[in-house]
Motif scaffolding. Structure first.
Motif, PDB file in Angstrom:
ATOM      1  N   UNK A   1       0.834  -1.203   0.000  1.00 20.82           N
ATOM      2  CA  UNK A   1       0.000   0.000   0.000  1.00 20.82           C
ATOM      3  C   UNK A   1       0.868   1.252   0.000  1.00 20.82           C
ATOM      4  N   UNK A   2       0.428   2.233  -0.772  1.00 19.49           N
ATOM      5  CA  UNK A   2       1.133   3.507  -0.872  1.00 19.49           C
ATOM      6  C   UNK A   2       0.176   4.652  -0.551  1.00 19.49           C
ATOM      7  N   UNK A   3       0.713   5.837  -0.279  1.00 17.40           N
ATOM      8  CA  UNK A   3       2.123   6.235  -0.314  1.00 17.40           C
ATOM      9  C   UNK A   3       2.891   5.701   0.893  1.00 17.40           C
ATOM     10  N   UNK A   4       4.210   5.552   0.730  1.00 16.97           N
ATOM     11  CA  UNK A   4       5.058   5.045   1.790  1.00 16.97           C
ATOM     12  C   UNK A   4       5.379   6.165   2.779  1.00 16.97           C
ATOM     13  N   UNK A   5       5.343   5.845   4.046  1.00 16.20           N
ATOM     14  CA  UNK A   5       5.589   6.851   5.086  1.00 16.20           C
ATOM     15  C   UNK A   5       6.969   7.479   4.978  1.00 16.20           C
ATOM     16  N   UNK A   6       8.008   6.660   4.802  1.00 10.13           N
ATOM     17  CA  UNK A   6       9.361   7.225   4.784  1.00 10.13           C
ATOM     18  C   UNK A   6       9.538   8.202   3.625  1.00 10.13           C
ATOM     19  N   UNK A   7       9.064   7.820   2.446  1.00 13.27           N
ATOM     20  CA  UNK A   7       9.189   8.705   1.295  1.00 13.27           C
ATOM     21  C   UNK A   7       8.318   9.952   1.453  1.00 13.27           C
ATOM     22  N   UNK A   8       7.158   9.786   2.053  1.00  9.11           N
ATOM     23  CA  UNK A   8       6.261  10.925   2.271  1.00  9.11           C
ATOM     24  C   UNK A   8       6.890  11.941   3.218  1.00  9.11           C
ATOM     25  N   UNK A   9       7.454  11.447   4.304  1.00  5.31           N
ATOM     26  CA  UNK A   9       8.076  12.346   5.284  1.00  5.31           C
ATOM     27  C   UNK A   9       9.264  13.083   4.673  1.00  5.31           C
ATOM     28  N   UNK A  10      10.092  12.369   3.912  1.00  6.05           N
ATOM     29  CA  UNK A  10      11.241  13.015   3.269  1.00  6.05           C
ATOM     30  C   UNK A  10      10.790  14.050   2.241  1.00  6.05           C
ATOM     31  N   UNK A  11       9.694  13.745   1.552  1.00  8.55           N
ATOM     32  CA  UNK A  11       9.153  14.674   0.556  1.00  8.55           C
ATOM     33  C   UNK A  11       8.659  15.950   1.235  1.00  8.55           C
ATOM     34  N   UNK A  12       7.967  15.789   2.362  1.00  9.15           N
ATOM     35  CA  UNK A  12       7.512  16.967   3.106  1.00  9.15           C
ATOM     36  C   UNK A  12       8.694  17.847   3.489  1.00  9.15           C
ATOM     37  N   UNK A  13       9.750  17.216   3.995  1.00  7.86           N
ATOM     38  CA  UNK A  13      10.915  17.971   4.452  1.00  7.86           C
ATOM     39  C   UNK A  13      11.556  18.754   3.311  1.00  7.86           C
ATOM     40  N   UNK A  14      11.672  18.083   2.158  1.00  7.33           N
ATOM     41  CA  UNK A  14      12.331  18.733   1.018  1.00  7.33           C
ATOM     42  C   UNK A  14      11.462  19.809   0.380  1.00  7.33           C
ATOM     43  N   UNK A  15      10.146  19.759   0.630  1.00  5.92           N
ATOM     44  CA  UNK A  15       9.228  20.734   0.039  1.00  5.92           C
ATOM     45  C   UNK A  15       8.883  21.883   0.987  1.00  5.92           C
ATOM     46  N   UNK A  16       9.562  21.931   2.118  1.00  5.13           N
ATOM     47  CA  UNK A  16       9.388  23.083   2.993  1.00  5.13           C
ATOM     48  C   UNK A  16       8.407  22.940   4.126  1.00  5.13           C
ATOM     49  N   UNK A  17       7.941  21.707   4.403  1.00  3.76           N
ATOM     50  CA  UNK A  17       7.119  21.504   5.598  1.00  3.76           C
ATOM     51  C   UNK A  17       8.063  21.473   6.795  1.00  3.76           C
ATOM     52  N   UNK A  18       8.083  22.535   7.567  1.00  2.00           N
ATOM     53  CA  UNK A  18       9.040  22.648   8.677  1.00  2.00           C
ATOM     54  C   UNK A  18       8.604  21.890   9.921  1.00  2.00           C
ATOM     55  N   UNK A  19       7.300  21.890  10.175  1.00  2.00           N
ATOM     56  CA  UNK A  19       6.795  21.324  11.421  1.00  2.00           C
ATOM     57  C   UNK A  19       5.790  20.214  11.112  1.00  2.00           C
ATOM     58  N   UNK A  20       6.209  18.974  11.356  1.00  2.00           N
ATOM     59  CA  UNK A  20       5.393  17.809  11.020  1.00  2.00           C
ATOM     60  C   UNK A  20       4.972  17.069  12.285  1.00  2.00           C
ATOM     61  N   UNK A  21       3.701  16.681  12.331  1.00  2.00           N
ATOM     62  CA  UNK A  21       3.190  15.835  13.417  1.00  2.00           C
ATOM     63  C   UNK A  21       2.783  14.490  12.813  1.00  2.00           C
ATOM     64  N   UNK A  22       3.092  13.407  13.506  1.00  2.00           N
ATOM     65  CA  UNK A  22       2.775  12.064  13.004  1.00  2.00           C
ATOM     66  C   UNK A  22       2.027  11.285  14.070  1.00  2.00           C
ATOM     67  N   UNK A  23       0.908  10.697  13.673  1.00  2.00           N
ATOM     68  CA  UNK A  23       0.134   9.833  14.548  1.00  2.00           C
ATOM     69  C   UNK A  23       0.026   8.467  13.877  1.00  2.00           C
ATOM     70  N   UNK A  24      -0.050   7.398  14.679  1.00  2.00           N
ATOM     71  CA  UNK A  24      -0.033   6.030  14.136  1.00  2.00           C
ATOM     72  C   UNK A  24      -1.272   5.263  14.583  1.00  2.00           C
ATOM     73  N   UNK A  25      -2.422   5.478  13.928  1.00  2.00           N
ATOM     74  CA  UNK A  25      -3.685   4.918  14.405  1.00  2.00           C
ATOM     75  C   UNK A  25      -3.905   3.427  14.135  1.00  2.00           C
ATOM     76  N   UNK A  26      -2.962   2.746  13.488  1.00  2.00           N
ATOM     77  CA  UNK A  26      -3.110   1.300  13.332  1.00  2.00           C
ATOM     78  C   UNK A  26      -2.705   0.577  14.610  1.00  2.00           C
ATOM     79  N   UNK A  27      -2.067   1.311  15.518  1.00  2.00           N
ATOM     80  CA  UNK A  27      -1.610   0.734  16.784  1.00  2.00           C
ATOM     81  C   UNK A  27      -2.356   1.401  17.938  1.00  2.00           C
TER      82      UNK A  27
END
Length: 342
Positions: free
Chosen positions: A259-285
């Motif tokens: 299943x996509x999008x992949x979390x690691x690639x998504x987070x890196x993409x946010x960082x490179x595109x100027x998202x300075x402040x990211x919050x992550x929640x993991x609702x499968x757990x």
């Protein structure tokens, strides 16, 4: 007499590579986790993975291990103890892999005179590799060791109003007085073939961007739909603006489509595109574990900051949050007060 069995994923007994190897073998040899023919699964797991992965995984577990033991086990025990104090029936705890085993949990209830068991897989969304394998294993053990028992299963609660409320309010309280640009809902990944195998209609799930939004009986067992629906309902509850939140999938294994999008690639993409402040929640757990504490809280945080991001908020799971304890306790008491079906 009625009783409850809470079941979570599980954890190695220690960070010793031998214990990690034993745990990984039980986990990865499950035909609902790696759903390949036995000969191929054996070759991949015992011939490749178990010769390389245990030391690496043991090092990862060492990073997050608590003095009391595995965070997932400790948090699950705290949850069980709190619920047991609030409910009218005995509540036991088990893990699908490792200890305490499902057989041990059922035996504990049996020794207390329980014959009617409410099984609660601690997964909000249904998946072959989580909920289904718990129910199948429990039924195998019932037939072999506890034939006088009968089970009632709690269905996936990904869209239950109580769950959506406590998850939303947990997110809200953790982000209070914090600045963030984007909230990422990161769910554990599964192979695309798992979605199609779980499709009871045998035709609806095409993973084409439309099927999850089109009403179907398949959604009862569609992990992807249920993840996206959890995100949608929480976002609605919190009044999040479009574009300020999204969903992704973590922890893929092998080369098959996941299943996509992949979390690691998504987070890196946010960082490179100027998202300075990211919050992550993991609702499968519902309990923090190596996938949340190490994979997201450490590795993803590091990657985000290495790629230009600045602030990374890792949100805790529900764990033994008092509001979550009260919800589960109320569900249990409502079931306990219902008549036993003959």
């Amino acid at each position: 007499m009625k009783g409850v069995l809470l079941v979570n994923l599980g954890s190695p007994d220690s960070t010793d590579p031998k214990d990690v190897k034993r745990y990984l073998e039980e986990f990865l040899m499950d035909e609902r986790v790696i759903d390949l023919p036995l000969w191929l699964r054996t070759f991949i797991v015992k011939g490749i993975i178990l010769n390389t992965r245990p030391k690496k995984s043991a090092a990862a577990y060492e990073k997050i291990w608590w003095e009391e033991g595995s965070p997932l086990i400790v948090l699950s025990e705290r949850l069980q103890e709190k619920i047991d104090h609030l409910t009218q029936v005995p509540v036991a705890l088990a893990m699908r892999y490792g200890n305490p085993s499902i057989q041990n949990g059922l035996q504990t209830l049996y020794n207390e005179g329980v014959t009617d068991v409410l099984l609660i897989p601690l997964y909000p969304q249904f998946a072959m590799a989580t909920t289904e394998t718990i129910l199948v294993k429990a039924e195998e053990l019932r037939q072999r060791h506890f034939p006088e028992m009968q089970f009632t299963n709690v269905p996936a609660f990904y869209n239950h109003p109580d769950y959506v409320r406590v998850l939303s309010e947990s997110i809200q309280s953790q982000l209070e007085n914090k600045e963030w640009d984007h909230l990422l809902f990161s769910y554990h990944g599964v192979p695309e073939r798992h979605i199609k195998k779980s499709d009871i209609t045998k035709s609806h799930c095409k993973i084409d961007g439309q099927c999850c939004q089109t009403a179907s009986p398949a959604h009862q067992f569609c992990y992807r739909h249920q993840c996206l629906e959890t995100t949608r309902q929480v976002a609605a509850y919190l009044g999040l603006k479009e574009g300020t939140y999204s969903s992704s999938f973590q922890s893929r294994l092998g080369i098959d489509p996941w299943l996509q999008p992949f979390t690691d690639k998504t987070i890196n993409k946010f960082a490179s595109e100027g998202v300075d402040k990211l919050a992550v929640v993991t609702p499968a757990f519902v309990s923090d574990c190596i996938e949340t504490l190490e994979e997201i809280g450490m590795e993803a945080r590091h990657e985000f900051q290495q790629n230009g991001g600045k602030t990374f908020h890792m949100l805790a799971c529900l764990n033994d949050d008092e509001a979550w304890v009260k919800v589960l306790s109320r569900w249990i008491d409502e079931w306990a007060l219902s008549p036993i079906e003959k």
